[in-house]
Design a protein around this motif. Sequence first.
Motif, short mmCIF file in Angstrom:
data_model
loop_
_atom_site.label_atom_id
_atom_site.label_comp_id
_atom_site.label_asym_id
_atom_site.label_seq_id
_atom_site.Cartn_x
_atom_site.Cartn_y
_atom_site.Cartn_z
N UNK A 158 1.85 -15.15 22.05
CA UNK A 158 3.10 -15.42 21.33
C UNK A 158 3.15 -16.85 20.77
N UNK A 159 2.34 -17.74 21.32
CA UNK A 159 2.33 -19.12 20.84
C UNK A 159 1.82 -19.29 19.43
N UNK A 160 1.21 -18.24 18.88
CA UNK A 160 0.72 -18.29 17.50
C UNK A 160 1.89 -18.41 16.52
N UNK A 161 3.02 -17.82 16.85
CA UNK A 161 4.15 -17.77 15.91
C UNK A 161 4.65 -19.14 15.48
N UNK A 162 5.00 -20.03 16.41
CA UNK A 162 5.49 -21.35 15.98
C UNK A 162 4.44 -22.14 15.20
N UNK A 163 3.17 -21.96 15.52
CA UNK A 163 2.11 -22.67 14.80
C UNK A 163 2.08 -22.23 13.34
N UNK A 164 2.12 -20.92 13.12
CA UNK A 164 2.09 -20.41 11.75
C UNK A 164 3.37 -20.76 11.00
N UNK A 165 4.50 -20.78 11.71
CA UNK A 165 5.76 -21.16 11.08
C UNK A 165 5.72 -22.61 10.62
N UNK A 166 5.18 -23.48 11.46
CA UNK A 166 5.06 -24.90 11.10
C UNK A 166 4.03 -25.07 9.97
N UNK A 167 2.95 -24.29 10.04
CA UNK A 167 1.92 -24.38 9.00
C UNK A 167 2.46 -23.96 7.64
N UNK A 168 3.51 -23.16 7.64
CA UNK A 168 4.13 -22.73 6.38
C UNK A 168 4.60 -23.93 5.56
N UNK A 169 4.92 -25.03 6.25
CA UNK A 169 5.35 -26.26 5.56
C UNK A 169 4.18 -27.07 5.02
N UNK A 170 2.95 -26.60 5.34
CA UNK A 170 1.75 -27.30 4.89
C UNK A 170 0.81 -26.25 4.27
N UNK A 171 1.12 -25.76 3.07
CA UNK A 171 0.38 -24.66 2.45
C UNK A 171 -1.13 -24.89 2.36
N UNK A 172 -1.55 -26.16 2.23
CA UNK A 172 -2.99 -26.43 2.09
C UNK A 172 -3.78 -25.99 3.32
N UNK A 173 -3.10 -25.93 4.46
CA UNK A 173 -3.78 -25.56 5.71
C UNK A 173 -4.34 -24.14 5.61
N UNK A 174 -3.64 -23.26 4.89
CA UNK A 174 -4.08 -21.87 4.81
C UNK A 174 -5.35 -21.71 3.99
N UNK A 175 -5.70 -22.76 3.26
CA UNK A 175 -6.97 -22.74 2.53
C UNK A 175 -8.13 -23.03 3.46
N UNK A 176 -7.82 -23.41 4.70
CA UNK A 176 -8.84 -23.73 5.69
C UNK A 176 -8.60 -22.91 6.96
N UNK A 177 -8.91 -21.61 6.93
CA UNK A 177 -8.67 -20.73 8.08
C UNK A 177 -9.36 -21.22 9.35
N UNK A 178 -10.50 -21.89 9.19
CA UNK A 178 -11.24 -22.36 10.36
C UNK A 178 -10.41 -23.37 11.14
N UNK A 179 -9.81 -24.32 10.41
CA UNK A 179 -8.99 -25.30 11.11
C UNK A 179 -7.77 -24.65 11.74
N UNK A 180 -7.14 -23.75 10.99
CA UNK A 180 -5.94 -23.10 11.51
C UNK A 180 -6.26 -22.38 12.82
N UNK A 181 -7.42 -21.73 12.86
CA UNK A 181 -7.84 -21.04 14.08
C UNK A 181 -8.06 -22.04 15.21
N UNK A 182 -8.61 -23.20 14.89
CA UNK A 182 -8.83 -24.24 15.91
C UNK A 182 -7.50 -24.73 16.47
#
Length: 279
Positions: A158-182
């Motif tokens: 369930x901890x994935x949810x807040x991370x992805x919600x916060x990442x929504x404010x940083x769209x460039x992060x989604x261009x780097x799935x490897x980092x997001x997974x880390x």
Amino acid sequence: MGTENALYTILVEKIKQDALVLPTLPKIALKVRESADDPDVNLVQMSEIIAHDPALSLGMIKVANSPLLGRAVKVETVNQAVTRIGLRQIKSIATAMAIEQVFVSKNKIVAMYLKKSWEKTIDVASVAIALMTFYKQKNKHSPLSLDELTLAALVHSIGVLPILTEAENHPDVFANPTFLQQAIVKLSSNIGAEVTKAWGFSNQFIELVKSWSDLTMLPEEVHYIDFIRAGAIANDIFKNESTCKVLIKSYVDKGLIPDIEFMQSNEFLSTVADVKQMF
């Protein structure tokens, strides 16, 4: 500082300051949990509560008719479903089913990641539940319960949810799935513990969410964590092959599975498929 490092720093700082926006458990799940804890509640009252939510009502009927419960006669009403499932299991199952509702986002990219995360959670949970089904057949007096495991398996990530919600404010992060997974690997367990704490779960659940991926913590006796980790192994979440082999051997030694090839057997895979039908 790169966008990725900035996101990571923001997440860590918000965790420290208790400022991270956590998902809320749907109201129907809160109502069911509260009612289930009322010693005076009965099956009819619980059925009326569940009937107010069409999705939950259909879900309960689906669970009651699932191959896992092994009944030939199909139920058609919420009251029949609640009677078959029983009050003790309703609390965990209703909560587990409501959790899917928090894996949503209006942002298409975030929604895609959340969908993948939920599907992976279902994959892990299905293996874990199937394993315990076999385990309970041979260990009928085990204190571990299937409904508790079902809920534990569905909140473990369930901890994935807040991370992805916060990442929504940083769209460039989604261009780097490897980092997001880390970021998810490094932070999701601690964040997940905060989510389950906010939802009023027991310390047992909070600790499980926090430590299931910490492979330095190895329970001596068969534990809910073992079933969830086995589900993770079956779905290639743990990447170290030697570690996976050690864990599987330990599950054979503890009697959780009969042999190291069990999870590849047709009988087991068929049961996993039956479990998936519940979700």
